[in-house]
Design a protein around this motif. Sequence first.
Motif, PDB file in Angstrom:
ATOM      1  N   UNK A 112     -13.079  43.372  67.631  1.00 20.09           N
ATOM      2  CA  UNK A 112     -12.064  43.944  66.757  1.00 20.09           C
ATOM      3  C   UNK A 112     -11.310  42.878  65.999  1.00 20.09           C
ATOM      4  N   UNK A 113     -10.288  43.306  65.269  1.00 22.84           N
ATOM      5  CA  UNK A 113      -9.476  42.367  64.501  1.00 22.84           C
ATOM      6  C   UNK A 113      -8.547  41.567  65.407  1.00 22.84           C
ATOM      7  N   UNK A 114      -8.025  42.227  66.461  1.00 28.81           N
ATOM      8  CA  UNK A 114      -7.052  41.570  67.322  1.00 28.81           C
ATOM      9  C   UNK A 114      -7.641  40.880  68.537  1.00 28.81           C
ATOM     10  N   UNK A 115      -8.796  41.336  69.001  1.00 31.32           N
ATOM     11  CA  UNK A 115      -9.379  40.773  70.217  1.00 31.32           C
ATOM     12  C   UNK A 115     -10.857  41.112  70.305  1.00 31.32           C
ATOM     13  N   UNK A 136     -10.650  38.883  75.359  1.00 32.96           N
ATOM     14  CA  UNK A 136     -10.558  37.534  74.814  1.00 32.96           C
ATOM     15  C   UNK A 136      -9.767  37.581  73.499  1.00 32.96           C
ATOM     16  N   UNK A 137      -8.889  36.615  73.302  1.00 35.73           N
ATOM     17  CA  UNK A 137      -8.176  36.504  72.025  1.00 35.73           C
ATOM     18  C   UNK A 137      -9.113  35.887  70.989  1.00 35.73           C
ATOM     19  N   UNK A 138     -10.190  36.575  70.747  1.00 33.66           N
ATOM     20  CA  UNK A 138     -11.208  36.112  69.800  1.00 33.66           C
ATOM     21  C   UNK A 138     -11.550  37.227  68.823  1.00 33.66           C
ATOM     22  N   UNK A 139     -10.520  37.972  68.404  1.00 34.26           N
ATOM     23  CA  UNK A 139     -10.705  38.950  67.340  1.00 34.26           C
ATOM     24  C   UNK A 139     -10.887  38.237  66.013  1.00 34.26           C
ATOM     25  N   UNK A 140     -11.202  38.981  64.958  1.00 37.80           N
ATOM     26  CA  UNK A 140     -11.526  38.351  63.677  1.00 37.80           C
ATOM     27  C   UNK A 140     -10.376  37.533  63.116  1.00 37.80           C
ATOM     28  N   UNK A 141      -9.123  37.957  63.336  1.00 40.80           N
ATOM     29  CA  UNK A 141      -7.989  37.193  62.815  1.00 40.80           C
ATOM     30  C   UNK A 141      -7.881  35.826  63.495  1.00 40.80           C
TER      31      UNK A 141
END
Length: 290
Positions: A112-115, A136-141
Motif C-alpha cells: 500500500x501507500x502507507x505500509x 513493514x514501513x515500506x509503503x510506496x511513500x
Amino acid sequence: TPVKTDWKQTRLASVVKSNDKDSFKAKMDEIATIVANYRHRAKDLGVETIGVVGTEALRQACAKGLYAPGGNFPDLVVLNKETEARCSLVAAIKGLPAVLDSAKPILVIDQGAGSMELAVGELIKGNVKLRAYRSYRLGSEALLDILHEAKGNQEKFRQVVIHRINEYKFEDAYQAQAIVLGSVATNSAWMWVRKNPQEPYDPRKVHGHLMTATNVGKLVVALGNAMTKTPDQARQFIDPRNPQGNELEILIAGLTTLLIFLKKYDIRQYRVSGYGMRYGMVWLLAAGTL
C-alpha cells in the motif's frame, strides 16, 4: 461474489507524511465527498451495512495527532494491523480459491501507500485462518523517500530496503504460495500482458495472473534503464492518462522491494490479486465475523 466495485486514489499517505494540518483537513474533506457519493450509490443498490475504514495512513495520522474520531466520519473505524492483515488474507484467498493448494500455507503481500502488510494463513474446510502477520514501513511513500535519498541509485536503494526487511524475521513466509495485492502488482502485471498501450488500466483484468520472480527482475531492469535513458516515454507508457505522475518511480521502488522479499524467502512466483483489502472486509462483514 462482488456485485459492484469502484475506487479513487486519494494519496492520503503523502499528506500525512507532510504533517501539515491544513493540508490534512483539506484532504479529509475531499475524501468525505467521495465517501458520501459511495454511500449514496451503495444505498441505491440496496446495501444494508456500510463500512468505512482506514488503515496505515490513518494509523499514522492518529499517532501524529492529525486525526481524531468523529467529524466528517462519525462511523469511521481505523483498523489495527492484525485486522487489516486478516482482511487482506481473506480478500486474496476468497478471490482466488481455484488456484490455491489448501495443503500449503498462503502468503499475502499487500503493498500500500502507507505500509507493506504481510499475512500468512491457511484455508481449512472453506474457512480462512490467519497464522502470522507483519507490517513493514515500506509503503510506496516511504519507498519513494528512500529512492530520492539514494538520488535514484538503485543499488543504494536496494541496500537500505534489504536492511529494513532483515530487521524482522518472517519465517512463516518461507516457500509459501504467494498472492500479491496492490497497484504495484496489478500495474506491473498489466504492463506485462496488455496488447494495446492505450487500453485503460483495470486491475480486474489481471486478477489471478501468474507472475514469476524472473519476470519481475526483468521488469525492474527495464524500468530502471528507462528511468535513466527515456523517462518521459516510460511515464507515457506506464500511465498514458497521467504522464507527469510518479508511477514510474513507484513501480521501480515497489517491484524492487517485492523482488528482495521473494528472493529472501525463496518464493519463485505469485498470483496477482485485483481484490484489495476492502473485499476481505466485505466478506467478513457478510459472514458476521468482523
